[in-house]
Design a protein around this motif. Structure first.
Motif, PDB file in Angstrom:
ATOM      1  N   UNK A  46     -21.306 -53.324 -13.407  1.00  0.00           N
ATOM      2  CA  UNK A  46     -20.287 -53.514 -13.156  1.00  0.00           C
ATOM      3  C   UNK A  46     -18.858 -52.965 -12.170  1.00  0.00           C
ATOM      4  N   UNK A  47     -19.243 -53.630 -11.422  1.00  0.00           N
ATOM      5  CA  UNK A  47     -18.223 -52.044 -10.334  1.00  0.00           C
ATOM      6  C   UNK A  47     -17.319 -53.193  -9.189  1.00  0.00           C
ATOM      7  N   UNK A  48     -16.566 -52.636  -8.946  1.00  0.00           N
ATOM      8  CA  UNK A  48     -15.620 -53.431  -7.291  1.00  0.00           C
ATOM      9  C   UNK A  48     -16.489 -53.486  -6.338  1.00  0.00           C
ATOM     10  N   UNK A  49     -16.620 -54.591  -5.799  1.00  0.00           N
ATOM     11  CA  UNK A  49     -17.581 -54.692  -4.334  1.00  0.00           C
ATOM     12  C   UNK A  49     -16.934 -53.377  -3.399  1.00  0.00           C
ATOM     13  N   UNK A 178     -27.987 -63.737 -10.719  1.00  0.00           N
ATOM     14  CA  UNK A 178     -28.075 -65.177 -10.768  1.00  0.00           C
ATOM     15  C   UNK A 178     -26.147 -64.921  -9.777  1.00  0.00           C
ATOM     16  N   UNK A 179     -26.075 -64.079  -8.485  1.00  0.00           N
ATOM     17  CA  UNK A 179     -25.085 -64.336  -8.059  1.00  0.00           C
ATOM     18  C   UNK A 179     -24.683 -65.566  -7.265  1.00  0.00           C
ATOM     19  N   UNK A 209     -21.092 -59.223 -11.399  1.00  0.00           N
ATOM     20  CA  UNK A 209     -19.499 -59.177 -10.850  1.00  0.00           C
ATOM     21  C   UNK A 209     -18.802 -60.460 -12.131  1.00  0.00           C
ATOM     22  N   UNK A 210     -20.589 -60.963 -12.950  1.00  0.00           N
ATOM     23  CA  UNK A 210     -20.357 -61.990 -14.665  1.00  0.00           C
ATOM     24  C   UNK A 210     -19.559 -60.780 -15.525  1.00  0.00           C
ATOM     25  N   UNK A 211     -18.780 -60.908 -15.893  1.00  0.00           N
ATOM     26  CA  UNK A 211     -18.828 -60.491 -17.137  1.00  0.00           C
ATOM     27  C   UNK A 211     -18.891 -61.133 -18.195  1.00  0.00           C
TER      28      UNK A 211
END
Ligand SMILES: Nc1ncnc2c1ncn2[C@@H]1O[C@H](COP(=O)(O)OP(=O)(O)OP(=O)(O)O)[C@@H](O)[C@H]1O
Length: 232
Positions: A46-49, A178-179, A209-211
């Protein structure tokens, strides 16, 4: 590298550096990146775009070469290998799932899952049997003759997962799998991935991006200034 003293990571990224040149400037995306992936463990990235998640997945999956550092697959250093050998490892040991299913539209679900096995040289009858088994395992036994356009988004993505694990890879790399899906369908597809990790002990790295989903995985990592950092 930690885990059991005798265990070897399925994938080990050692001091990976990756730069892209954009006109006059050099972008350093990965800078001394280290990451070990273990059998039977799910890891959320999980990390920014723009921080380099896809770049890291491509390097771990031997789709892209680092500028420096080494990618070990099952303890084997891959930088000195020929293209043929790297391709063989990619086909047998590594499975990919992308945000969009990338299935071949003119082939049925069954044929899409058979193809990687046929490319690997397995007999047709064997590939049919195994493709049916995997599709059934993922709840798609009634959809084997459907073409991608005749499947729902979640079904398409489960066929893509079946294709990714058709050759029983040691590692499954998924980039926002799953985006494109609504929350319920995303949950269903995510559960299928987690079920596979437990059943087959594949090592899994999912960029997301899904925490909420990340919190349900065994481990969470992020990318900060080109380094992998453990979260929690
Ligand atoms: N082939 C390339 N040439 C130049 N720059 C690139 C190339 N590929 C990626 N980049 C740049 O490298 C950075 C990291 O890209 P990457 O796709 O790995 O990020 P990401 O974390 O996966 O982003 P996102 O979450 O938006 O998918 C971005 O700034 C991107 O513009």
């Amino acid at each position: 590298m930690e885990q059991g003293a005798k265990e070897i990571p399925v994938v080990y990224l050692h001091d990976i550096r990756r730069q892209y040149t954009q006109g006059e400037t050099k972008l350093t995306i990965l800078d001394g990146t280290k990451l070990a992936l273990w059998a039977g463990q799910s890891v959320a990235l999980v990390a920014p775009s723009g921080s380099g998640k896809s770049t890291l997945l491509h390097i771990a999956g031997l789709l892209e070469s680092p500028d420096a550092g080494e990618v070990y697959i099952g303890g084997t250093a891959t930088s000195g290998l020929s293209d043929v050998e790297r391709t063989r490892i990619r086909r047998t040991d590594i499975g990919f799932v992308y945000q969009s299913h990338r299935l071949l539209p003119e082939f049925t679900a069954l044929e899409n899952v058979m193809l990687p096995q046929m490319i690997r040289g397995l007999r047709r009858s064997e590939t049919v049997k195994r493709a049916r088994e995997i599709l059934s395992y993922l709840g798609l036994e009634d959809r084997v003759t459907h073409r991608p356009a005749e499947l729902s988004g979640g079904e398409q993505q489960r066929v893509a997962i079946a294709r990714a694990v058709a050759n029983a890879p040691r590692v499954l790399l998924a980039d926002e799998p799953t985006g494109n899906l609504d929350p319920n369908t995303a949950d269903h597809v995510f559960n299928a991935l987690m079920q596979l990790v437990k059943a087959t002990r594949v090592a899994m790295l999912i960029a997301t991006h899904n925490m909420e989903l990340a919190d349900r995985m065994d481990r969470r990592v992020s990318l900060e200034n080109g380094h992998v950092v453990e979260l929690d």
